[in-house]
Enzyme design. Structure first.
Site, mmCIF file in Angstrom:
data_model
loop_
_atom_site.group_PDB
_atom_site.id
_atom_site.type_symbol
_atom_site.label_atom_id
_atom_site.label_comp_id
_atom_site.label_asym_id
_atom_site.label_seq_id
_atom_site.Cartn_x
_atom_site.Cartn_y
_atom_site.Cartn_z
ATOM 1 N N CYS A 86 19.724 -22.266 -28.320
ATOM 2 C CA CYS A 86 21.184 -22.342 -28.507
ATOM 3 C C CYS A 86 21.809 -23.229 -27.423
ATOM 4 O O CYS A 86 21.558 -24.419 -27.392
ATOM 5 C CB CYS A 86 21.768 -20.940 -28.536
ATOM 6 S SG CYS A 86 23.426 -20.894 -29.248
ATOM 7 N N HIS A 203 18.148 -17.849 -32.468
ATOM 8 C CA HIS A 203 17.794 -17.020 -31.306
ATOM 9 C C HIS A 203 16.577 -16.134 -31.567
ATOM 10 O O HIS A 203 16.736 -14.984 -31.980
ATOM 11 C CB HIS A 203 18.964 -16.082 -30.975
ATOM 12 C CG HIS A 203 20.137 -16.767 -30.367
ATOM 13 N ND1 HIS A 203 20.288 -16.929 -29.019
ATOM 14 C CD2 HIS A 203 21.240 -17.312 -30.938
ATOM 15 C CE1 HIS A 203 21.439 -17.558 -28.764
ATOM 16 N NE2 HIS A 203 22.027 -17.797 -29.912
ATOM 17 N N GLU A 205 14.837 -14.583 -29.432
ATOM 18 C CA GLU A 205 14.860 -13.437 -28.512
ATOM 19 C C GLU A 205 15.729 -12.298 -29.028
ATOM 20 O O GLU A 205 15.621 -11.168 -28.560
ATOM 21 C CB GLU A 205 15.313 -13.893 -27.107
ATOM 22 C CG GLU A 205 16.811 -14.062 -26.906
ATOM 23 C CD GLU A 205 17.402 -15.336 -27.514
ATOM 24 O OE1 GLU A 205 16.668 -16.056 -28.215
ATOM 25 O OE2 GLU A 205 18.595 -15.586 -27.302
#
Lengths: 229, 81
Positions: A86, A203, A205
């Protein structure tokens, strides 16, 4: 594996990255402050999401000039893998580690939702736990994720397998309708020439724990641990 | 010495903000607008007294920070304030 998470003023996914790495590695990643000019010896550097420096001037551009980024570029040049997510992707393009630029979303709106991605290939340290053309679901949350590069660069990226992920629909088709931000060719993530630096808007994560709704992102971290330990 | 820097998107780079401004102007009844491009204007006060030195310095600033030359062009004006 030893990993570092770079923390800028305005980073807000640094702890998500820390948790995803900790869970995959079974040890603590090092949090490295942007004002530091020395990088601990690590096997992986991550540049997390957020709004470093409030997105002043251009998203990621101030962070790209911070003291620690010189060292990140240094390490990346030596072949240390770097993952930018990002805002981290924006920082990597602004610092010249990846080609192109991330522009304002075509619809001018902040977009925050899960998207489908098509994994191009699994011949990198980031994607070894995926299968080629695998369809995965990962969240996006950004205002400036519209990937732009000139035609020559785009052709080179596609021809040399450097597009890591394309936005696609639930059947795996890369279509305009499945493109959340106007990115050229539906590009969601790209590699550097050696495929040791990956920048992506989605994302991984944030979807690395079954209790948080999915594990499609976890495979990236598991793969990194396997490849770099 | 004052330096004025205009940063604009390159031709061929889609400018959705410019398009949105154009639509808003259309809605307000301004007709005959063929295109709108939005950019940035940056003003710097410099202690330099030589215009050529100032221009060289600001060009370097544009290349390193003020503009992203992948997508943006810049124009520099140097003026005695």
């Amino acid at each position: 594996m030893r990993a570092a998470v770079i923390v800028f003023p305005g980073s807000n996914c640094d702890r998500d990255m820390q948790v995803a790495l900790r869970n995959a590695m079974g040890s603590e990643p090092v949090m490295v402050w942007h004002g530091d000019s020395e990088m601990p010896v690590v096997d992986l550097i991550t540049v997390p999401g957020g709004f470093s420096y409030g997105d002043y001037l251009r998203a990621g551009c101030m962070a790209a000039k911070s003291p620690i980024m010189k060292e990140v570029v240094n390490q990346a040049t030596k072949g240390v893998p770097v993952l930018g997510v990002c805002n981290g992707f924006q920082v990597l393009t602004e610092s010249g580690l990846l080609p192109g630029a991330l522009m304002r979303n075509a619809a001018l709106k902040y977009v925050c939702r899960d998207v489908h991605l098509k994994v191009a290939a699994n011949d990198t340290v980031f994607t070894s736990q995926y299968t080629p053309d695998q369809l995965i679901r990962i969240p996006i949350a950004h205002h400036d994720g519209n990937y732009f590069a000139d035609d020559e660069t785009l052709k080179k990226l596609e021809d040399t397998g450097r597009v890591a992920f394309h936005y696609c629909d639930e059947t795996g088709a890369v279509t305009d309708a499945a493109n959340p931000n106007g990115s050229q060719l539906g590009i969601a993530g790209i590699y550097n020439k050696r495929k040791t630096v990956l920048g992506m808007m989605p994302h991984p994560e944030r979807l690395a724990d079954a209790e948080l709704g999915g594990t499609d992102g976890q495979s990236m971290f598991k793969g990194l641990v396997q490849a770099l330990s | 010495m004052k330096a004025k820097v205009h940063v604009t998107l390159k031709n061929g780079v889609l400018d959705p903000q410019g398009k949105a401004v154009q639509h808003a102007l259309d809605r307000l009844g301004f007709d005959g607008i063929d295109d709108v491009r939005q950019g940035k204007f940056i003003e710097l006060e410099l202690s330099d007294t030589d215009a050529d030195v100032a221009r060289a310095k600001v060009t370097d600033m544009c290349e390193k920070l003020l503009a992203n030359t992948v997508i943006e062009n810049y124009v520099i004006e140097i003026a005695d304030a």
